[in-house]
Each structure stands twice: as structure tokens, then as C-alpha cells.
Design a protein around this motif. Structure first.
Motif, PDB file in Angstrom:
ATOM      1  N   UNK A 256      -9.430   3.427 -12.389  1.00 53.52           N
ATOM      2  CA  UNK A 256      -9.052   4.105 -13.632  1.00 53.52           C
ATOM      3  C   UNK A 256      -7.596   3.838 -13.978  1.00 53.52           C
ATOM      4  N   UNK A 257      -6.742   3.780 -12.956  1.00 54.63           N
ATOM      5  CA  UNK A 257      -5.323   3.464 -13.161  1.00 54.63           C
ATOM      6  C   UNK A 257      -5.177   2.079 -13.774  1.00 54.63           C
ATOM      7  N   UNK A 258      -5.902   1.126 -13.231  1.00 53.13           N
ATOM      8  CA  UNK A 258      -5.845  -0.243 -13.740  1.00 53.13           C
ATOM      9  C   UNK A 258      -6.305  -0.307 -15.196  1.00 53.13           C
ATOM     10  N   UNK A 259      -7.396   0.403 -15.495  1.00 55.66           N
ATOM     11  CA  UNK A 259      -7.932   0.374 -16.860  1.00 55.66           C
ATOM     12  C   UNK A 259      -7.005   1.050 -17.854  1.00 55.66           C
ATOM     13  N   UNK A 260      -6.343   2.107 -17.416  1.00 58.57           N
ATOM     14  CA  UNK A 260      -5.483   2.875 -18.310  1.00 58.57           C
ATOM     15  C   UNK A 260      -4.084   2.279 -18.438  1.00 58.57           C
ATOM     16  N   UNK A 261      -3.706   1.418 -17.503  1.00 62.18           N
ATOM     17  CA  UNK A 261      -2.370   0.844 -17.525  1.00 62.18           C
ATOM     18  C   UNK A 261      -1.298   1.863 -17.194  1.00 62.18           C
ATOM     19  N   UNK A 262      -1.677   2.875 -16.422  1.00 60.41           N
ATOM     20  CA  UNK A 262      -0.750   3.935 -16.010  1.00 60.41           C
ATOM     21  C   UNK A 262      -0.441   3.762 -14.534  1.00 60.41           C
ATOM     22  N   UNK A 263       0.801   3.943 -14.158  1.00 62.53           N
ATOM     23  CA  UNK A 263       1.187   3.685 -12.769  1.00 62.53           C
ATOM     24  C   UNK A 263       1.614   4.951 -12.021  1.00 62.53           C
ATOM     25  N   UNK A 264       1.103   6.102 -12.458  1.00 61.78           N
ATOM     26  CA  UNK A 264       1.388   7.355 -11.766  1.00 61.78           C
ATOM     27  C   UNK A 264       0.094   8.128 -11.565  1.00 61.78           C
ATOM     28  N   UNK A 265      -0.109   8.604 -10.342  1.00 63.62           N
ATOM     29  CA  UNK A 265      -1.293   9.385  -9.975  1.00 63.62           C
ATOM     30  C   UNK A 265      -0.847  10.710  -9.374  1.00 63.62           C
ATOM     31  N   UNK A 266      -1.582  11.772  -9.667  1.00 69.92           N
ATOM     32  CA  UNK A 266      -1.322  13.074  -9.050  1.00 69.92           C
ATOM     33  C   UNK A 266      -2.632  13.610  -8.490  1.00 69.92           C
ATOM     34  N   UNK A 267      -2.583  14.129  -7.289  1.00 69.67           N
ATOM     35  CA  UNK A 267      -3.761  14.688  -6.630  1.00 69.67           C
ATOM     36  C   UNK A 267      -3.758  16.196  -6.825  1.00 69.67           C
ATOM     37  N   UNK A 268      -4.934  16.789  -7.016  1.00 64.64           N
ATOM     38  CA  UNK A 268      -5.003  18.227  -7.274  1.00 64.64           C
ATOM     39  C   UNK A 268      -6.305  18.810  -6.738  1.00 64.64           C
ATOM     40  N   UNK A 269      -6.276  20.090  -6.381  1.00 70.54           N
ATOM     41  CA  UNK A 269      -7.482  20.780  -5.934  1.00 70.54           C
ATOM     42  C   UNK A 269      -7.497  21.025  -4.436  1.00 70.54           C
ATOM     43  N   UNK A 270      -8.424  21.861  -4.006  1.00 69.07           N
ATOM     44  CA  UNK A 270      -8.496  22.241  -2.604  1.00 69.07           C
ATOM     45  C   UNK A 270      -8.684  21.084  -1.650  1.00 69.07           C
ATOM     46  N   UNK A 271      -9.472  20.077  -2.051  1.00 71.86           N
ATOM     47  CA  UNK A 271      -9.713  18.922  -1.181  1.00 71.86           C
ATOM     48  C   UNK A 271      -8.471  18.030  -1.093  1.00 71.86           C
ATOM     49  N   UNK A 272      -7.476  18.296  -1.947  1.00 70.68           N
ATOM     50  CA  UNK A 272      -6.196  17.573  -1.856  1.00 70.68           C
ATOM     51  C   UNK A 272      -5.505  17.847  -0.525  1.00 70.68           C
ATOM     52  N   UNK A 273      -5.973  18.868   0.196  1.00 72.62           N
ATOM     53  CA  UNK A 273      -5.417  19.163   1.517  1.00 72.62           C
ATOM     54  C   UNK A 273      -6.000  18.254   2.593  1.00 72.62           C
ATOM     55  N   UNK A 274      -7.046  17.498   2.271  1.00 69.78           N
ATOM     56  CA  UNK A 274      -7.674  16.610   3.249  1.00 69.78           C
ATOM     57  C   UNK A 274      -6.709  15.492   3.647  1.00 69.78           C
ATOM     58  N   UNK A 275      -6.469  15.355   4.933  1.00 74.03           N
ATOM     59  CA  UNK A 275      -5.449  14.414   5.415  1.00 74.03           C
ATOM     60  C   UNK A 275      -5.811  12.964   5.120  1.00 74.03           C
ATOM     61  N   UNK A 276      -7.093  12.613   5.236  1.00 67.26           N
ATOM     62  CA  UNK A 276      -7.480  11.226   4.981  1.00 67.26           C
ATOM     63  C   UNK A 276      -7.367  10.901   3.492  1.00 67.26           C
ATOM     64  N   UNK A 277      -7.719  11.851   2.622  1.00 71.24           N
ATOM     65  CA  UNK A 277      -7.604  11.619   1.184  1.00 71.24           C
ATOM     66  C   UNK A 277      -6.149  11.398   0.800  1.00 71.24           C
ATOM     67  N   UNK A 278      -5.240  12.195   1.318  1.00 70.89           N
ATOM     68  CA  UNK A 278      -3.818  12.043   1.003  1.00 70.89           C
ATOM     69  C   UNK A 278      -3.309  10.685   1.492  1.00 70.89           C
ATOM     70  N   UNK A 279      -3.705  10.327   2.709  1.00 68.30           N
ATOM     71  CA  UNK A 279      -3.259   9.061   3.292  1.00 68.30           C
ATOM     72  C   UNK A 279      -3.833   7.863   2.534  1.00 68.30           C
ATOM     73  N   UNK A 280      -5.126   7.902   2.262  1.00 66.96           N
ATOM     74  CA  UNK A 280      -5.802   6.780   1.601  1.00 66.96           C
ATOM     75  C   UNK A 280      -5.300   6.579   0.175  1.00 66.96           C
ATOM     76  N   UNK A 281      -5.107   7.675  -0.551  1.00 70.40           N
ATOM     77  CA  UNK A 281      -4.639   7.565  -1.934  1.00 70.40           C
ATOM     78  C   UNK A 281      -3.213   7.020  -1.969  1.00 70.40           C
ATOM     79  N   UNK A 282      -2.375   7.475  -1.028  1.00 70.08           N
ATOM     80  CA  UNK A 282      -0.991   6.980  -0.969  1.00 70.08           C
ATOM     81  C   UNK A 282      -0.958   5.494  -0.648  1.00 70.08           C
TER      82      UNK A 282
END
Length: 336
Positions: A256-282
Motif C-alpha cells: 500500500x505504501x508503494x502504491x500510495x507513494x507515501x514513505x511514512x507508516x504508523x502502527x496502531x491498535x492492541x496487536x501493535x504490542x506484538x513484538x514480531x509485528x513491530x520488528x517485522x514492520x520496522x
């Protein structure tokens, strides 16, 4: 100064929370969790949640005011989550907020729970400015949201069935892990290997995601092991499921970032506390040259600080206060 003091109230599920925001300073954020109460039932029981909100909401508000060092008469505005969530639980917070707003003669602002989760990032990262894409990952919501400005949200992709947090809880229950399932799977996955192939399906050429098939694949695997008399390696199942579920969401977000041409992402919600999600997204964001933001653990799960943050932007944008006949809404779309 009074007009800059916002009292926020959050009761959408199983956390009773109140917070005070003074200007841009978070003066308090009190959370009373019901996790231990619902754990014995294997999940949130709506009626029990509502009853516990009733007993907790006023003491939590009082504690938030005391910690912030203010009196009720100092409050300039009240903000409350009115949806989405469990309607009975929401009604407790909405009723308390309306009563306070009426008694104090201050404006009331109705806050969208999903938008509030995104706004939590503005508290922890004041330098974050739109436009950006938000990855919303919680027990009831999963989606990719385009944030054009602080009061403009567009849902560009969502789950077509289970939310990612819901999938985590259902898989945990199938494995025999206690509620809430997300943290349990995250913990067990650290000791496991993602060696089991669970097939997940993503909608082609869209940003929509499906978790129902992945959940079913795990359940079928467990049944197969039981029928063959094989011992299930719970840690490996957790690691394999978590990797598949998170990778699918992260890959969708980067696309979605590539399609939108936007270079900033923000994570939100309870599952944002998941360690693998934070690591993988970063990691994936860095590989693409994308800056990734995510709130601290205290602002990932349901809390009233994020409600204050969202209301602050609503007020700055000239939002019309809610009427005192405001009702709870179990379902709300982004921007609704």
C-alpha cells in the motif's frame, strides 16, 4: 487554560480508562483492566464487561483527575469513545461523559475508537505529521488507513472476515492457551520455530486481507495431529501462525505504501504490542526506505489518552460538539 484541558473516557471493551490532556501534555492515563475477570471464561463476556465498567468508571475518572492535579471544574471539554465496540460497555462511558458534560456545562466530543488508536501515535511521536498510512491491528479491526491530515481518514484495505487480533484469540483457544490469546502466542512463539506451513490467502490487487482461512488451517493441523496420535509442538504452532499472520499484514502494508507513494507508516491498535509485528514492520519499512512509527505498549491497548489525542485534533479542526442525546454505536467505519 481551562479550554485546553480535555478529560477522555474509554469503555469500548474490557478496559475502563480515563485520561487528562492539558494542552499537549498527557497529565494522566488511568486504566482498569478486566482481563483476569474474563480469563476464566476464555474471552470477553459483554454483560460482565458492562457491569464492571459501571463500578469502575467513576473511581477511574476521579483517579485520573487526582493524578493530573485538577478539579472537575477545571475541565474544558470531555471526549468519549462512542463506537466501535461492545454496545453495553460503550453505553457506560457515553452515559458518564454526557452526565459530566451536562453538569459542568462543557462541550462533549464523540470519538471514533479506530481513529483514536491511530491518534495515539501523535502523543508518543509529536513529530509525526500526515500524510501517512496507518496499519490498524486490533481484536476487532484490521486495516490500512490513509491519513491525509489529522482529521481525514480513508480506509483503503481491511479484513474480509476475522480481524488479526480475533484470529490470534481463536487460534490460542484452539491450542489451549489462556485469554487473551495474542500475548500468549507472542510469548510462546519466541521459543518456537516457524517450521509449519499454514496457507493464507490475500485478495489479489487489493489491500484486503483474510484471516479466516489461516485460522482454519491451524485448526485442521491440530485435528490432524490428534487423529494421528502425534504430539503438538505448541511453540512451533505459535511461531508458524504468528509469522504467517503478521507477514501477510506487513506485506500488504508495504504494498500500500508503494502504491500510495507515501514513505511514512504508523502502527496502531492492541496487536501493535506484538513484538514480531513491530520488528517485522520496522525491518520491512527500513528496507523500502519508509519511516515507521508505533506507540509504546501503554498506548497500544485500549486507553483514554488516545481518546484525548483524537479529541484535541477534532477541536482544532473545528468539529461540532456532540449533542446530549449521543448514543453508542457498536459498529463504526473510519471517518464515521
Amino acid at each position: 487554560m481551562k479550554d485546553k484541558i480535555i478529560l477522555g473516557i474509554e469503555t469500548s471493551c474490557d478496559e475502563t480508562s480515563a485520561a487528562v490532556l492539558i494542552g499537549d501534555k498527557l497529565a494522566s492515563n488511568i486504566i482498569s483492566s478486566q482481563i483476569e475477570i474474563h480469563r476464566r471464561f476464555g474471552g470477553v463476556v459483554p454483560e460482565i464487561a458492562s457491569r464492571n465498567h459501571l463500578t469502575a468508571v467513576l473511581p477511574v475518572i476521579d483517579e485520573a483527575l487526582e493524578k493530573a492535579g485538577i478539579e472537575k471544574t477545571d475541565i474544558g471539554a470531555i471526549a468519549v469513545t462512542y463506537g466501535a465496540g461492545l454496545v453495553g460497555a460503550l453505553l457506560v462511558g457515553v452515559s458518564a461523559a454526557k452526565a459530566l458534560a451536562y453538569a459542568l456545562g462543557v462541550p462533549l466530543y464523540a470519538v471514533n475508537h479506530i481513529e483514536a488508536h491511530i491518534a495515539a501515535n501523535f502523543l508518543s511521536s509529536p513529530e509525526l505529521e500526515p500524510p501517512f498510512l496507518a496499519v490498524v491491528a486490533s481484536g476487532g479491526h484490521t486495516g490500512i488507513v490513509k491519513v491525509a491530515d489529522r482529521n481525514s481518514f480513508e480506509l483503503i484495505g481491511t479484513t474480509t472476515d476475522d480481524a488479526i487480533g480475533e484470529a490470534f484469540d481463536k487460534v490460542a483457544r484452539a491450542i489451549g492457551l489462556p485469554y487473551p490469546g495474542g500475548p500468549e502466542i507472542d510469548k510462546r512463539a519466541k521459543s518456537g520455530k516457524p517450521s509449519i506451513e499454514f496457507i493464507a490467502h490475500k485478495k489479489k490487487k487489493t489491500c484486503d486481507i483474510s484471516y479466516s482461512g489461516l485460522k482454519t488451517a491451524v485448526v485442521n493441523y491440530l485435528h490432524g495431529c490428534e487423529q494421528r496420535g502425534e504430539t503438538v509442538n505448541v511453540d512451533d504452532v505459535c511461531a508458524s501462525f504468528q509469522k504467517t499472520a503478521v507477514d501477510m499484514l506487513v506485506d500488504t502494508a508495504i504494498g500500500a505504501v508503494k502504491n500510495a507513494g507515501i514513505t511514512t507508516l504508523a502502527l496502531a491498535g492492541g496487536v501493535a504490542a506484538n513484538s514480531y509485528l513491530r520488528e517485522k514492520l520496522a525491518q520491512s519499512g527500513a528496507a523500502y526506505g519508509c519511516t515507521v512509527y508505533y506507540p509504546p505498549m501503554s498506548l497500544c491497548t485500549d486507553n483514554a489518552a488516545m481518546v484525548c489525542a483524537r479529541a484535541r485534533d477534532m477541536i482544532a479542526g473545528g468539529a461540532v460538539p456532540a449533542r446530549l442525546d449521543l448514543n453508542a454505536a457498536s459498529y463504526l467505519k473510519i471517518g464515521g
